[in-house]
Structure formats: C-alpha cells, structure tokens
Design an enzyme around this catalytic site. Structure first.
Site, PDB file in Angstrom:
ATOM      1  N   CYS A  44       0.819  -1.225   0.000  1.00  0.00           N
ATOM      2  CA  CYS A  44       0.000   0.000   0.000  1.00  0.00           C
ATOM      3  C   CYS A  44       0.851   1.273   0.000  1.00  0.00           C
ATOM      4  O   CYS A  44       0.513   2.250  -0.649  1.00  0.00           O
ATOM      5  CB  CYS A  44      -0.929   0.025   1.209  1.00  0.00           C
ATOM      6  SG  CYS A  44      -2.235  -1.212   1.076  1.00  0.00           S
ATOM      7  N   HIS A  45       1.957   1.270   0.780  1.00  0.00           N
ATOM      8  CA  HIS A  45       2.696   2.524   0.952  1.00  0.00           C
ATOM      9  C   HIS A  45       3.868   2.672  -0.023  1.00  0.00           C
ATOM     10  O   HIS A  45       4.445   3.751  -0.110  1.00  0.00           O
ATOM     11  CB  HIS A  45       3.233   2.618   2.390  1.00  0.00           C
ATOM     12  CG  HIS A  45       2.148   2.640   3.423  1.00  0.00           C
ATOM     13  ND1 HIS A  45       1.426   3.768   3.724  1.00  0.00           N
ATOM     14  CD2 HIS A  45       1.636   1.655   4.206  1.00  0.00           C
ATOM     15  CE1 HIS A  45       0.532   3.487   4.671  1.00  0.00           C
ATOM     16  NE2 HIS A  45       0.635   2.206   4.969  1.00  0.00           N
ATOM     17  N   MET A  55      -6.356   1.574   6.893  1.00  0.00           N
ATOM     18  CA  MET A  55      -5.141   1.054   7.540  1.00  0.00           C
ATOM     19  C   MET A  55      -5.538  -0.105   8.465  1.00  0.00           C
ATOM     20  O   MET A  55      -6.391   0.073   9.358  1.00  0.00           O
ATOM     21  CB  MET A  55      -4.498   2.194   8.350  1.00  0.00           C
ATOM     22  CG  MET A  55      -3.378   1.747   9.247  1.00  0.00           C
ATOM     23  SD  MET A  55      -1.814   1.485   8.372  1.00  0.00           S
ATOM     24  CE  MET A  55      -0.774   1.099   9.788  1.00  0.00           C
ATOM     25  N   HIS A 103      -5.186   1.167 -10.248  1.00  0.00           N
ATOM     26  CA  HIS A 103      -5.121  -0.075  -9.477  1.00  0.00           C
ATOM     27  C   HIS A 103      -5.726  -1.216 -10.292  1.00  0.00           C
ATOM     28  O   HIS A 103      -5.078  -1.748 -11.164  1.00  0.00           O
ATOM     29  CB  HIS A 103      -5.806   0.129  -8.114  1.00  0.00           C
ATOM     30  CG  HIS A 103      -5.545  -0.949  -7.147  1.00  0.00           C
ATOM     31  ND1 HIS A 103      -4.345  -1.093  -6.509  1.00  0.00           N
ATOM     32  CD2 HIS A 103      -6.317  -1.967  -6.708  1.00  0.00           C
ATOM     33  CE1 HIS A 103      -4.386  -2.158  -5.726  1.00  0.00           C
ATOM     34  NE2 HIS A 103      -5.579  -2.708  -5.828  1.00  0.00           N
ATOM     35  N   HIS A 137     -12.843   0.357  -5.895  1.00  0.00           N
ATOM     36  CA  HIS A 137     -12.107  -0.913  -5.946  1.00  0.00           C
ATOM     37  C   HIS A 137     -13.019  -1.942  -6.610  1.00  0.00           C
ATOM     38  O   HIS A 137     -13.801  -2.620  -5.940  1.00  0.00           O
ATOM     39  CB  HIS A 137     -11.696  -1.343  -4.531  1.00  0.00           C
ATOM     40  CG  HIS A 137     -10.644  -2.419  -4.536  1.00  0.00           C
ATOM     41  ND1 HIS A 137     -10.920  -3.711  -4.924  1.00  0.00           N
ATOM     42  CD2 HIS A 137      -9.323  -2.397  -4.240  1.00  0.00           C
ATOM     43  CE1 HIS A 137      -9.799  -4.428  -4.843  1.00  0.00           C
ATOM     44  NE2 HIS A 137      -8.814  -3.656  -4.426  1.00  0.00           N
TER      45      HIS A 137
HETATM   46 FE1  DHE Z   1      -5.046  -7.398  -4.777  1.00  0.00          FE
HETATM   47  C1  DHE Z   1      -6.196  -7.865  -8.002  1.00  0.00           C
HETATM   48  C2  DHE Z   1      -2.834  -5.099  -5.911  1.00  0.00           C
HETATM   49  C3  DHE Z   1      -4.270  -6.580  -1.528  1.00  0.00           C
HETATM   50  C4  DHE Z   1      -6.956  -9.981  -3.662  1.00  0.00           C
HETATM   51  N1  DHE Z   1      -4.613  -6.609  -6.611  1.00  0.00           N
HETATM   52  C5  DHE Z   1      -5.209  -6.933  -7.813  1.00  0.00           C
HETATM   53  C6  DHE Z   1      -4.617  -6.127  -8.864  1.00  0.00           C
HETATM   54  C7  DHE Z   1      -3.655  -5.355  -8.273  1.00  0.00           C
HETATM   55  C8  DHE Z   1      -3.651  -5.658  -6.860  1.00  0.00           C
HETATM   56  C9  DHE Z   1      -2.734  -4.366  -8.955  1.00  0.00           C
HETATM   57  C10 DHE Z   1      -5.004  -6.161 -10.347  1.00  0.00           C
HETATM   58  C11 DHE Z   1      -4.294  -7.269 -11.082  1.00  0.00           C
HETATM   59  C12 DHE Z   1      -4.714  -7.368 -12.531  1.00  0.00           C
HETATM   60  O1  DHE Z   1      -5.925  -7.327 -12.824  1.00  0.00           O
HETATM   61  O2  DHE Z   1      -3.836  -7.500 -13.393  1.00  0.00           O
HETATM   62  N2  DHE Z   1      -3.799  -6.041  -3.860  1.00  0.00           N
HETATM   63  C13 DHE Z   1      -2.986  -5.203  -4.523  1.00  0.00           C
HETATM   64  C14 DHE Z   1      -2.249  -4.386  -3.564  1.00  0.00           C
HETATM   65  O3  DHE Z   1      -1.326  -3.573  -3.849  1.00  0.00           O
HETATM   66  C15 DHE Z   1      -2.838  -4.600  -2.229  1.00  0.00           C
HETATM   67  C16 DHE Z   1      -3.737  -3.406  -1.920  1.00  0.00           C
HETATM   68  C17 DHE Z   1      -1.886  -4.652  -1.049  1.00  0.00           C
HETATM   69  C18 DHE Z   1      -0.822  -5.721  -1.073  1.00  0.00           C
HETATM   70  O4  DHE Z   1       0.053  -5.673  -0.222  1.00  0.00           O
HETATM   71  O5  DHE Z   1      -0.832  -6.581  -1.942  1.00  0.00           O
HETATM   72  C19 DHE Z   1      -3.681  -5.855  -2.516  1.00  0.00           C
HETATM   73  N3  DHE Z   1      -5.534  -8.157  -2.910  1.00  0.00           N
HETATM   74  C20 DHE Z   1      -5.101  -7.687  -1.729  1.00  0.00           C
HETATM   75  C21 DHE Z   1      -5.597  -8.490  -0.623  1.00  0.00           C
HETATM   76  O6  DHE Z   1      -5.322  -8.330   0.605  1.00  0.00           O
HETATM   77  C22 DHE Z   1      -6.553  -9.476  -1.197  1.00  0.00           C
HETATM   78  C23 DHE Z   1      -7.957  -9.076  -0.762  1.00  0.00           C
HETATM   79  C24 DHE Z   1      -6.345 -10.912  -0.714  1.00  0.00           C
HETATM   80  C25 DHE Z   1      -5.131 -11.601  -1.288  1.00  0.00           C
HETATM   81  O7  DHE Z   1      -5.310 -12.664  -1.869  1.00  0.00           O
HETATM   82  O8  DHE Z   1      -4.047 -11.070  -1.142  1.00  0.00           O
HETATM   83  C26 DHE Z   1      -6.342  -9.234  -2.692  1.00  0.00           C
HETATM   84  N4  DHE Z   1      -6.338  -8.681  -5.665  1.00  0.00           N
HETATM   85  C27 DHE Z   1      -6.995  -9.702  -5.027  1.00  0.00           C
HETATM   86  C28 DHE Z   1      -7.777 -10.446  -5.994  1.00  0.00           C
HETATM   87  C29 DHE Z   1      -7.577  -9.822  -7.249  1.00  0.00           C
HETATM   88  C30 DHE Z   1      -6.663  -8.723  -7.016  1.00  0.00           C
HETATM   89  C31 DHE Z   1      -8.669 -11.633  -5.676  1.00  0.00           C
HETATM   90  C32 DHE Z   1      -8.175 -10.223  -8.592  1.00  0.00           C
HETATM   91  C33 DHE Z   1      -9.624  -9.884  -8.679  1.00  0.00           C
HETATM   92  C34 DHE Z   1     -10.243 -10.287  -9.981  1.00  0.00           C
HETATM   93  O9  DHE Z   1     -11.426 -10.666  -9.946  1.00  0.00           O
HETATM   94  O10 DHE Z   1      -9.593 -10.219 -11.032  1.00  0.00           O
END
Ligand code: DHE
Length: 525
Positions: A31-32, A69, A308, A350
């Site tokens: 995030c940061h 946060m 994002h 989101h």
């Molecule tokens: Fe994600 C998609 C980044 C935290 C579950 N997440 C994405 C995408 C990005 C991203 C850039 C799009 C990818 C794409 O489409 O090419 N996610 C981030 C972060 O930077 C963040 C906020 C913090 C981190 O440290 O990673 C973060 N994400 C999470 C979670 O905590 C989640 C809820 C649980 C997990 O599995 O880590 C999570 N992110 C998801 C999921 C998708 C996703 C399930 C895809 C959704 C979809 O339907 O395509």
C-alpha cells in the site's frame, strides 16, 4: 546501531532494522510503496513520520484507521514489540532494494516440463473450463477445484502470498503470480494439472496476463512488478523472459520524476495485438504493441494517478480502470488507443474487474464498489444507443458499507453481488449484499455467507470475491480466516440465492481470489 541520515530518527540495532525491513516489505509496501512514497496508503517518508513521533505512529499501526489502515496489533497480526519496531523503522530513510534484471530472471527460470514433453491432447476427464484456480494466500499455493464435483484436483506450490491467476487465450494454461514476483505456469491438459514452468521477474509483483489477440493466442505472457518498477514479456509456452521495460518516469499531472511507478493491472486487448499496462504512481496507461519486441511501440495514455484494478465494459472495447486514491475511473478505448473520459466516482473505487449489466434506463453499465464508503457507482458504457449517458456516473446505489473489494455479476444472471471484507463490522465483513438488477431501488438482500460456512472457531471469516461458475448459475465466495483457523468456500445458487454447497478441507488455508477458467479466459463479468 543503524547509521541513519536522519539524526533524529529513533535508534535501532542493525538486527532490529533488518527484521523491520522484512516486515515492511511483506506487510506494508503493497500500500505505501517500497520507497514509502504512498499510493493506496499514505506516504511514510521521514519528513512526515519524524514529525509524528514514535508514540503517535504506534497507535496508528496498532489500531488502524477507518480509511483502510489495518489494525495490526489488535487483530493479532503484529505483537506490541513489532509495532514499536515498525514505528521506529518508518522514521528512518527507506532502504532501496536491488534491481532485478535479465540475468537474475534467467537464474530463477525453470522449465519443469518442456513443451515437447507435454501432452498433445487433454489427458484428464475434468471439465477444465469450469476449474477454479483458488488463491491460498498464506501458504503460497493455489487449489485447483473442479467446479462440477467441487473436489480439489491438485494443490500447486506457487509464489509467496500468491495474488492472481489468469489463463492463456486457449484456456489450456494457467498463470499464477505471487507477491514475490514468482510466476507459475500450470498445464490443465496433464492427467493431474501441475506446474510446467516458473520464473521470478522481480522482487514484488501483482499482475500477470497472456496475449489474446487473433494470431497471438498462447504466444506471449506479460507480468508487471511493483519492485523493480518494470514489466516483462515472456514466451507463452516456457516463460522465457524476452523483454524487460522499466516504468520509471514522470507523473501525468505535475510531470515530476517518480522513482517507483508500480505496475498495477494488466489486460490483453481483443482489438489489437497489445497489452494494456496500468502504471500506478505516474498515472499512465501503456498500450504495448507486442508484434515486434525489438522495435517496441508503446502508446502512453495519460490517465490518473494511483491506477489499481479494473475490467472491460461488456463490448471489451473500453477498459475501465480505477485510479483509487484519485476517486476516478479512467475509461480507455482499446480500439482508438486513447483516453475517453475520467469519471469522478466515490471514495477509493475498488472494482476487481467490475460488473457489467443492462440498466433499464441507462443501458449497458459497468459498476464498482468502494473501499472508502458504501457507494456502488454505475458508469454507463454505451456511446451509441445511450449517448447522453455514456461514460458518466449515472447512478449510485448503497451497499452494506465501506471496505468493499469486489463486485460481480454474469451475463446470464439478474443479480449483482458486492462483498465488504474490509469493513470493521464483523456482521458486514462476514456477509454479502445482493441486488436484483431489475429492481436496484429496492435495495439489497444480505446473504450470511460466513454463517452458512458453519465454521465453529472464532476466525475472521471475511467473505471475499464472488466468482461465477462457467454456466453462470452458481456464485462462489471465499470465507477467509487466518492461517491457523478454518476457512471455506461457500457456493450459492444464483437463481434462488440459497446455499448450494460448502467446500471445507484442511488444505484450504486462507482462500481469497478464485478464477474460473472459462470466465477468466473470455473476460466474462
Ligand atoms: Fe489485490 C487484483 C494489488 C491486496 C486480492 N490486486 C489486484 C490487482 C492489483 C492488486 C494491482 C489487479 C491485477 C490485474 O488485474 O492485473 N492487492 C494489490 C495491492 O497492492 C494490495 C492493496 C496490497 C498488497 O500488499 O498486496 C492488494 N488483494 C489484496 C488483498 O489483501 C486481497 C484481498 C487478498 C489476497 O489474496 O491477497 C487481494 N487482488 C486480489 C484479488 C484480485 C486482485 C482476488 C483479482 C480480482 C479479480 O477478480 O480479477
């Protein structure tokens, strides 16, 4: 002691600094930012943090904030000592991690089963189009679940804190990326689908995608890194790295240099041989033409900072990407390669990939929930028959509350589901709101998904990410608890909104994202 260029930074031993650095990378950098310049989370550079002081920072880290946060200490994820360590650490300068170039990638690249040794036809009886690649976040694995029988086919070891799965254009291969930037390529034709190639393309990453344009099916794979800020194009059958492109550059608005523009969502165009690469901190959408990797042609479309996640409109011409901390949706035209509109929405959109449906008045709309409040925004997407509404936020409906991450429907469904896993109220984070698309003004019904899972222990049981099966008549939800608590997957009958099945298995540890092969392959949402 650590020699800090900030004499006022509280003292830390080298050992403490090293532990804090690791925790920061694993928990906070997403995030940061690695260099702490801020994006989804606030900037945490010493010019800001030193003024706040250790005590103030400790409270913030321990208890979190309504703006998103996490409450690291009260949730039990960090001890009091770790919170104290992190409060001191972020008052020091952020150490810059090393680069990760071609030689590093090649050193991690493994072709486990070379293409010529792979099956020439499907060797199993699975209906592979209805397999769900399910993220097991904290074990660094995916569970391949047969959508028909609801049985686990295989658990495949992948990268650290694995993030998303995408499929090749043919639907034969799955690509899974971990937060440690490790990509695993899974062949669904094998008797027991398993890993056939792997590589690390950076130190931290979130996105992977495969070429989908006619003539380029299964030819190329792309992945985007958070650190180093770069994307990499690889061979579609082996993951051999072919081309690395840095995303460092200037921001779209103030045109200031940014050292860490991270790659967020990537999607393969259906209109051109292009990957659409969204760069977070500079606010640029890159239309990367992959026909000649040596003479790489890229159209740089200025959109908005903090890009994002996002998805296609129903025609797959317009890519709708959330600039989350800018409270905007950027609409990018994949046919004309240009920005159509920046649509103002509510607080911290989101969408995941968003949800497309036909609104009785506004025609085709694409929708997103928000992290910052209960609004669900509908953006009209038809510039031909509903021109007066096109690319405007035509309506806002109210969901259960803030902390929403994913919204979903299916062309065959009349329901729209919105999760709220990050809402501080357990009743809201453990359930899901469902709307009747033809009667949105009637409000939502609450489905108590976590309760339906029948989990007896006191886990967090956050309900996350609705995903349809291929037929579009079932919706799958993850019930996401901590690593040492029971989790589950709950399957709902989309017509009756009744519980259809609960998948529980000791191997289903921290399930989060689920990717149905057919829906992911064809961008159905
Ligand atoms: Fe994600 C998609 C980044 C935290 C579950 N997440 C994405 C995408 C990005 C991203 C850039 C799009 C990818 C794409 O489409 O090419 N996610 C981030 C972060 O930077 C963040 C906020 C913090 C981190 O440290 O990673 C973060 N994400 C999470 C979670 O905590 C989640 C809820 C649980 C997990 O599995 O880590 C999570 N992110 C998801 C999921 C998708 C996703 C399930 C895809 C959704 C979809 O339907 O395509």
């Amino acid at each position: 002691m650590v020699q800090s260029s900030n004499p006022k930074a509280p003292p830390m031993t080298q050992a403490e600094f090293d532990v804090a650095r690791k925790i920061y990378f694993e928990r906070c950098a997403g995030c940061h930012g690695v260099l702490r310049k801020g994006a989804t989370g606030k900037p945490l550079t010493p010019d800001i943090t030193l003024g706040k002081g250790t005590d103030y920072l400790k409270v913030f880290i321990a208890y979190g904030s309504p703006a998103g946060m996490p409450n690291w200490q009260t949730s039990g994820e960090m001890s009091e000592q770790q919170v104290d360590l992190m409060a001191r650490y972020i008052q020091h300068d952020a150490p810059t991690p090393p680069e990760f170039g071609m030689a590093d990638m090649k050193a991690t690249w493994k072709v486990v089963v070379p293409p010529e040794k792979r099956p020439t036809k499907k060797m199993n009886n699975y209906n592979i189009e209805n397999i769900f690649s399910t993220t097991l976040r904290d074990t660094g694995e995916v569970a391949l679940i047969d959508g028909d029988s609801k049985q686990i086919i295989n658990i495949v070891k992948t990268g650290y804190a694995v993030h998303i799965s995408r499929t090749s254009a043919s639907g034969r291969y799955l690509f899974v990326i971990g937060r440690d930037a490790k990509i695993n390529m899974i062949d669904l034709w094998m008797e027991k689908p398993d890993n056939v190639a792997e590589i690390r393309m950076g130190l931290e990453a979130r996105s992977v995608e495969a070429s989908k344009y006619k003539g380029y099916e299964d030819k190329l794979v792309i992945a985007g890194a958070y650190w180093p800020p770069q994307y990499v194009i690889m061979k579609g059958d082996t993951l051999e790295p072919l081309k690395i492109v840095s995303t460092r550059g200037n921001t779209v608005d103030k045109q200031e240099y940014h050292p860490e523009p991270r790659v967020a969502s990537i999607v393969a165009s259906h209109y051109r041989p292009e990957f659409i690469v969204n760069v977070k901190e500079t606010g640029k959408t890159l239309m990367v033409d992959y026909t000649d990797l040596n003479a790489l042609k890229t159209i740089e479309v200025g959109t908005a900072r903090f890009l994002h996640d996002g998805g296609w409109d129903s025609t797959k011409r317009y890519f709708m990407v959330a600039a989350n901390q800018s409270n905007k949706i950027a609409v990018v035209d994949a046919k004309e390669d240009k920005l159509v509109k920046l649509v103002e929405v509510s607080k911290i959109p989101h969408p995941g990939r968003g949800a497309n449906f036909i609104h009785p008045k506004f025609g085709p709309v694409w929708s997103t929930g928000h992290l910052g409040d209960e609004a669900i925004s509908l953006v009209a997407t038809d510039p031909v028959k509903h021109k007066q509404y096109a690319f405007k936020e035509v309506a806002q409906i109210k969901g259960q509350g803030g902390g929403a991450l994913f919204i979903k429907t299916h062309p065959k469904s009349k329901h729209l589901y919105s999760d709220t896993p990050l809402n501080p109220d357990a009743a809201i984070s453990q359930s899901v709101a469902v709307f009747d698309i033809n009667a949105l003004d009637k409000g939502f019904k609450v489905l108590p998904i976590a309760e339906w899972a029948g989990i007896k222990d006191d886990g967090a049981k956050r309900v996350v990410q609705p995903e349809y099966n291929k037929a579009g008549d079932e919706v799958w939800f993850s019930v996401w608890s901590a690593k040492d608590k029971q989790s589950a997957i709950v399957v709902v009958d989309d017509k009756t909104l009744k519980l259809k099945a609960v998948i529980k298995d000791p191997r289903l540890i921290t399930p989060t994202g689920k990717f149905n092969v057919y829906n992911t392959q064809h961008d159905v949402y």
